[in-house]
Design a protein around this motif. Structure first.
Motif, PDB file in Angstrom:
ATOM      1  N   ILE A 193       7.692   9.097  14.610  1.00  0.00           N
ATOM      2  CA  ILE A 193       8.000   8.200  15.804  1.00  0.00           C
ATOM      3  C   ILE A 193       9.286   7.688  15.344  1.00  0.00           C
ATOM      4  CG2 ILE A 193       7.541   5.916  16.594  1.00  0.00           C
ATOM      5  CD1 ILE A 193       5.453   7.804  17.330  1.00  0.00           C
ATOM      6  N   LYS A 194      10.217   7.890  16.482  1.00  0.00           N
ATOM      7  CA  LYS A 194      11.665   7.549  16.388  1.00  0.00           C
ATOM      8  C   LYS A 194      11.658   6.005  16.928  1.00  0.00           C
ATOM      9  CE  LYS A 194      13.545  11.527  15.337  1.00  0.00           C
ATOM     10  NZ  LYS A 194      14.089  11.802  14.213  1.00  0.00           N
ATOM     11  N   PRO A 195      11.993   5.177  16.043  1.00  0.00           N
ATOM     12  CA  PRO A 195      12.246   3.793  16.446  1.00  0.00           C
ATOM     13  C   PRO A 195      13.263   3.697  17.759  1.00  0.00           C
ATOM     14  CG  PRO A 195      12.927   3.836  14.281  1.00  0.00           C
ATOM     15  CD  PRO A 195      12.349   5.303  14.695  1.00  0.00           C
ATOM     16  N   VAL A 249      12.397   1.315   8.140  1.00  0.00           N
ATOM     17  CA  VAL A 249      13.065   2.161   8.888  1.00  0.00           C
ATOM     18  C   VAL A 249      14.007   3.181   8.068  1.00  0.00           C
ATOM     19  CG1 VAL A 249      14.735   2.746  10.802  1.00  0.00           C
ATOM     20  CG2 VAL A 249      13.111   0.920  10.980  1.00  0.00           C
ATOM     21  N   GLU A 250      13.875   4.486   8.226  1.00  0.00           N
ATOM     22  CA  GLU A 250      14.734   5.177   7.386  1.00  0.00           C
ATOM     23  C   GLU A 250      14.998   6.576   8.066  1.00  0.00           C
ATOM     24  OE1 GLU A 250      12.762   5.330   3.449  1.00  0.00           O
ATOM     25  OE2 GLU A 250      13.455   7.259   3.174  1.00  0.00           O
ATOM     26  N   ASN A 251      16.249   6.968   8.204  1.00  0.00           N
ATOM     27  CA  ASN A 251      16.775   8.141   9.098  1.00  0.00           C
ATOM     28  C   ASN A 251      15.971   8.061  10.245  1.00  0.00           C
ATOM     29  OD1 ASN A 251      18.302   8.686   6.856  1.00  0.00           O
ATOM     30  ND2 ASN A 251      16.424   9.826   5.994  1.00  0.00           N
ATOM     31  N   ASP A 252      16.150   6.769  11.211  1.00  0.00           N
ATOM     32  CA  ASP A 252      15.331   6.795  12.523  1.00  0.00           C
ATOM     33  C   ASP A 252      13.913   7.153  12.492  1.00  0.00           C
ATOM     34  OD1 ASP A 252      15.347   5.686  15.001  1.00  0.00           O
ATOM     35  OD2 ASP A 252      15.880   7.858  15.918  1.00  0.00           O
ATOM     36  N   GLU A 253      13.228   7.030  11.112  1.00  0.00           N
ATOM     37  CA  GLU A 253      11.774   7.210  11.247  1.00  0.00           C
ATOM     38  C   GLU A 253      11.064   5.750  10.990  1.00  0.00           C
ATOM     39  OE1 GLU A 253      11.149  10.563   8.460  1.00  0.00           O
ATOM     40  OE2 GLU A 253      12.056  12.125  10.168  1.00  0.00           O
ATOM     41  N   LEU A 254      10.022   5.616  11.244  1.00  0.00           N
ATOM     42  CA  LEU A 254       9.245   4.393  11.069  1.00  0.00           C
ATOM     43  C   LEU A 254       8.013   4.400   9.669  1.00  0.00           C
ATOM     44  CD1 LEU A 254       8.494   2.413  14.242  1.00  0.00           C
ATOM     45  CD2 LEU A 254       9.662   1.466  12.207  1.00  0.00           C
ATOM     46  N   TYR A 255       8.188   3.715   8.955  1.00  0.00           N
ATOM     47  CA  TYR A 255       6.917   3.712   7.973  1.00  0.00           C
ATOM     48  C   TYR A 255       6.563   2.368   7.838  1.00  0.00           C
ATOM     49  CZ  TYR A 255       9.668   7.861   6.386  1.00  0.00           C
ATOM     50  OH  TYR A 255      10.173   8.990   6.208  1.00  0.00           O
ATOM     51  N   TYR A 299       1.068  -1.112  -0.103  1.00  0.00           N
ATOM     52  CA  TYR A 299      -0.164   0.083  -0.036  1.00  0.00           C
ATOM     53  C   TYR A 299       0.893   1.019  -0.216  1.00  0.00           C
ATOM     54  CZ  TYR A 299      -3.603  -3.121   1.440  1.00  0.00           C
ATOM     55  OH  TYR A 299      -4.705  -4.299   1.513  1.00  0.00           O
ATOM     56  N   GLU A 300       0.184   2.379   0.012  1.00  0.00           N
ATOM     57  CA  GLU A 300       1.089   3.831  -0.052  1.00  0.00           C
ATOM     58  C   GLU A 300       1.902   3.469   1.483  1.00  0.00           C
ATOM     59  OE1 GLU A 300      -1.158   7.403  -0.444  1.00  0.00           O
ATOM     60  OE2 GLU A 300       0.266   8.289   1.233  1.00  0.00           O
ATOM     61  N   LYS A 301       3.011   4.101   1.321  1.00  0.00           N
ATOM     62  CA  LYS A 301       4.074   4.147   2.399  1.00  0.00           C
ATOM     63  C   LYS A 301       3.605   5.205   3.221  1.00  0.00           C
ATOM     64  CE  LYS A 301       9.309   4.793   2.907  1.00  0.00           C
ATOM     65  NZ  LYS A 301      10.434   4.546   2.160  1.00  0.00           N
ATOM     66  N   VAL A 302       3.437   4.793   4.519  1.00  0.00           N
ATOM     67  CA  VAL A 302       2.917   5.741   5.507  1.00  0.00           C
ATOM     68  C   VAL A 302       3.901   6.261   6.477  1.00  0.00           C
ATOM     69  CG1 VAL A 302       1.051   6.108   7.071  1.00  0.00           C
ATOM     70  CG2 VAL A 302       0.529   5.562   4.820  1.00  0.00           C
ATOM     71  N   LYS A 303       4.202   7.330   6.901  1.00  0.00           N
ATOM     72  CA  LYS A 303       5.038   7.624   8.216  1.00  0.00           C
ATOM     73  C   LYS A 303       4.270   7.361   9.371  1.00  0.00           C
ATOM     74  CE  LYS A 303       8.119  10.826   7.677  1.00  0.00           C
ATOM     75  NZ  LYS A 303       8.672  12.341   7.677  1.00  0.00           N
ATOM     76  N   LEU A 304       4.817   6.955  10.455  1.00  0.00           N
ATOM     77  CA  LEU A 304       4.174   6.799  11.696  1.00  0.00           C
ATOM     78  C   LEU A 304       4.714   7.972  12.514  1.00  0.00           C
ATOM     79  CD1 LEU A 304       4.443   3.009  12.673  1.00  0.00           C
ATOM     80  CD2 LEU A 304       2.970   4.159  11.087  1.00  0.00           C
ATOM     81  N   VAL A 305       3.570   8.852  12.949  1.00  0.00           N
ATOM     82  CA  VAL A 305       4.047  10.239  13.703  1.00  0.00           C
ATOM     83  C   VAL A 305       3.160  10.295  14.852  1.00  0.00           C
ATOM     84  CG1 VAL A 305       4.328  11.233  11.514  1.00  0.00           C
ATOM     85  CG2 VAL A 305       2.058  11.256  12.441  1.00  0.00           C
ATOM     86  N   ASP A 306       3.788  10.853  15.945  1.00  0.00           N
ATOM     87  CA  ASP A 306       3.039  10.808  17.367  1.00  0.00           C
ATOM     88  C   ASP A 306       1.660  12.178  17.078  1.00  0.00           C
ATOM     89  OD1 ASP A 306       3.775  13.623  17.099  1.00  0.00           O
ATOM     90  OD2 ASP A 306       5.519  13.217  18.807  1.00  0.00           O
TER      91      ASP A 306
END
Ligand code: FES
Length: 240
Positions: free
Chosen positions: A51-53, A180-186, A38-45
């Motif tokens: 969200i930093k893994p 995980v990309e640049n300490d971000e979660l997708y 599906y579309e790549k979605v960033k996890l955020v607060d």
């Protein structure tokens, strides 16, 4: 960046590596595999910050929604590396391979929060499904470190693709494929028997209450998905 490859299990036992970047779209529809990107979605607060893994609390259940605005998912850093390349099977005998957790320690996992038995799932009112930390007890299994659906006391292996370990479920919870990309979660895909169609047929009044109707509840989530601790998402949490 962690780009995860998927392995197709053939009837002969041979394996073929398939990169999701080459697949695009619906593998399941094309060849029966239980994988859909599906579309790549960033996890955020709640404030929209990524969200930093590396900052996830260990063994705490977080909730986000993917791939639809109303389909809840469980996110957990189980605090130790998961198993790798776990062979799993759906109720109808289709095999698939779960590659393992992501993050620096390979300890971060995400699964659909819709129980594969009778579709119990977290709502803003209540939740009967959550991760039980290793040092806690559950009636559903001999030890913690598992995801438990307390509706009918079913335990799933959080560290092994959510394989069903005990109880009523006949198949694993679907996995949410993370990057995980640049300490971000997708979130990028769903692997395994997802139950979404049964879910959309079954909770009409709930969709009206929380999403302004089924049509809006079925929409794919775009761009980012708000991720909160289960204790801040569901008012009542039942954990047996
Ligand atoms: S609905 Fe989850 S065990 Fe029955």
């Amino acid at each position: 960046m962690e780009r995860r490859n998927f392995i197709k299990l053939l009837g002969t036992g041979a394996v073929i590596a398939i990169s999701p970047s080459l697949i695009k779209g619906t593998l399941r529809a094309e060849d029966g595999m239980l994988f859909k990107s599906y579309e790549k979605v960033k996890l955020v607060d709640k404030l929209g910050n990524p969200i930093k893994p590396s900052k996830l609390k260990k063994e705490v259940t977080y909730i986000f929604h993917y791939p639809h605005v109303s389909t809840p998912c469980l996110l957990i850093d189980i605090g130790e590396p998961t198993s790798k390349n776990v062979k799993l099977k759906s109720e109808n005998g289709q095999e698939y391979l779960w590659k393992g957790g992501v993050g620096q320690n390979g300890s971060i996992v995400a699964y659909s929060g819709i129980c594969s038995h009778q579709l119990t799932h977290p709502t803003p009112k209540h939740s009967f499904i959550k991760y039980i930390p290793r040092d806690e007890k559950t009636l559903a299994y001999k030890n913690g470190g598992v995801i438990v659906c307390s509706s009918h006391l079913t335990a799933f292996a959080a560290n092994a693709g959510c394989k069903n370990l005990s109880g009523k479920a006949e198949e694993p919870l679907a996995s949410i494929v993370l990057e995980v990309e640049n300490d971000e979660l997708y979130a990028v895909a769903v692997l395994g028997p997802d139950k979404f169609q049964d879910y959309f047929k079954s909770f009409k009044s709930e969709f009206k209450e929380f999403y302004d109707g089924k049509r809006k509840a079925k929409k794919n989530i775009k761009g980012q998905s708000t991720t909160v601790e289960l204790t801040k998402y569901s008012k009542d949490i039942v954990s047996l």
